[in-house]
Design a protein around this motif. Structure first.
Motif, mmCIF file in Angstrom:
data_model
loop_
_atom_site.group_PDB
_atom_site.id
_atom_site.type_symbol
_atom_site.label_atom_id
_atom_site.label_comp_id
_atom_site.label_asym_id
_atom_site.label_seq_id
_atom_site.Cartn_x
_atom_site.Cartn_y
_atom_site.Cartn_z
ATOM 1 N N VAL A 1 0.828 -1.202 0.000
ATOM 2 C CA VAL A 1 0.000 0.000 0.000
ATOM 3 C C VAL A 1 0.862 1.252 0.000
ATOM 4 O O VAL A 1 0.582 2.224 -0.722
ATOM 5 N N PRO B 1 -2.534 -1.577 -4.848
ATOM 6 C CA PRO B 1 -3.746 -1.978 -4.118
ATOM 7 C C PRO B 1 -3.666 -3.418 -3.624
ATOM 8 O O PRO B 1 -3.058 -4.278 -4.267
ATOM 9 N N LEU C 1 -6.475 2.361 -1.754
ATOM 10 C CA LEU C 1 -5.235 2.999 -1.299
ATOM 11 C C LEU C 1 -5.493 4.168 -0.351
ATOM 12 O O LEU C 1 -4.587 4.946 -0.059
ATOM 13 N N ALA D 1 -3.067 4.848 2.602
ATOM 14 C CA ALA D 1 -1.630 4.891 2.293
ATOM 15 C C ALA D 1 -0.895 5.966 3.095
ATOM 16 O O ALA D 1 0.167 5.712 3.670
#
Length: 356
Positions: free
Chosen positions: A272, A277, A322, A325
């Motif tokens: 990530v 993904p 994501l 992240a």
């Protein structure tokens, strides 16, 4: 003011898992402590530390000698009970700290409570693991603190991706029942059916796997139509993994996780952070680091398959996958782990820990 001497003790010097975590921590930890790592067995990790920082102690006598010679203020034993015996036999040098990462059958060692009589503190890596330890009543033995896993700064450095001729579907792990490589291969085979743009199944890991597991994997890759384009790398150098995840992401690919459990989920976090993904089961600590959209209920592999297919083509869905992240990049900064460790050591020793 001298810096405390801290020794981390772990069974296996493997290129991943706990050993990668120790390597990621080392530069930041060295700002606060004189750090040594002692392994029972080494599979290429000890040489990645600065000269003299990591040693291998294959026998109990070797482990006793290593701990006696280290003259440590803090000895941290990570899921390796033989080091607790060695610490006692060596005269109990320094204060004993237990660090728990495992969620496999190895966690059964926690049931032998007598071995923890001298433990000053217990450290683990996630809220899930904190709750697991409390279910074993470990808080009655010593205070429990969470120090999240960290990622070396190389994970935050940009790399130029290699664009692949097809959508890669990557799986990372050992060839064992805990990581469930057979389930991963089944999913890859099924997703490949009807994938018009071409799927590139990619499996990373398994260098030290039993011959029977390797034979089962290679036979499956050679005989399944959907796996005709598959690649298997038993070992990828750790410093090349960021570029691999970046390339998978840039090629429109996805990382599939099939683990039974995860104490933190390092491979998932690494992916990530690099913008790749992940689709993963809602087990262990994975719900702490992934958005709900990325998770499928354990054993619902139909849902896993559909999420993977959607992630290969739906850009808005990929962005949603994501969404954690930035938080993960902050959570896994090595300096944060070192500072949390310094606070714990200050409590144990009753004195401040100087930084370089």
């Amino acid at each position: 003011m001298t810096r405390p001497r801290i020794v981390f003790c772990y069974r296996y010097g493997l290129l991943g898992g706990v050993s990668a975590q120790l390597l990621n921590r080392y530069p930041a930890m060295s700002q606060f402590f004189d750090v040594t790592v002692v392994y029972e067995q080494d599979y290429g990790m000890a040489s990645r530390f600065p000269a003299g920082a990591a040693v291998v102690a294959p026998t109990q006598r070797d482990r006793e000698a290593a701990l006696a010679q280290a003259n440590a203020d803090i000895v941290v034993v990570i899921d390796s009970p033989s080091f607790i015996d060695a610490w006692r036999t060596a005269g109990k040098p320094g204060r004993l700290v237990l660090e728990v990462h495992t969620t496999t059958a190895n966690v059964s060692y926690l049931r032998d409570r007598d071995q923890f009589a001298d433990v000053s503190h217990i450290i683990t890596v996630s809220q899930y693991m904190d709750e697991l330890l409390r279910s074993h009543r470990m808080q009655e033995i010593a205070p429990i603190s969470i120090v999240p896993n960290c990622l070396d700064d190389m994970w935050r450095q940009p790399t130029v991706p290699t664009i692949m001729d097809g959508h890669p579907l990557v799986w990372v792990g050992k060839l064992d029942s805990h990581k469930r490589w057979r389930t991963a291969v089944d999913l890859m085979d099924q997703v490949a059916e009807g994938e018009r743009d071409g799927l590139i199944p990619m499996l990373v890991g398994g260098l030290t796997s039993p011959v029977a597991e390797v034979a089962a994997l290679t036979t499956r890759l050679a005989t399944s139509t959907g796996l005709a384009n598959a690649v298997w790398w038993p070992r990828v150098e750790y410093d090349r993994m960021p570029a691999l995840y970046t390339s998978v992401a840039a090629s429109g690919g996805v990382h599939i996780c099939t683990s039974i459990n995860e104490s933190f989920g390092m491979a998932v976090a690494e992916s990530v952070v690099r913008g790749c993904p992940v689709i993963a089961p809602a087990v262990g600590a994975l719900p702490e680091i992934l958005p709900a959209a990325a998770l499928y209920e354990a054993e619902d592999f139909g849902a896993a398959r559909e999420k993977v297919r959607r992630a290969l083509h739906d850009q808005a869905f990929r962005a949603e996958l994501l969404s954690t992240a930035d938080r993960l990049r902050e959570l896994t900064v090595p300096g944060r782990a070192a500072e949390l460790y310094a606070q714990i050591v200050e409590k144990i020793l009753g004195s401040p820990v100087p930084s370089r």
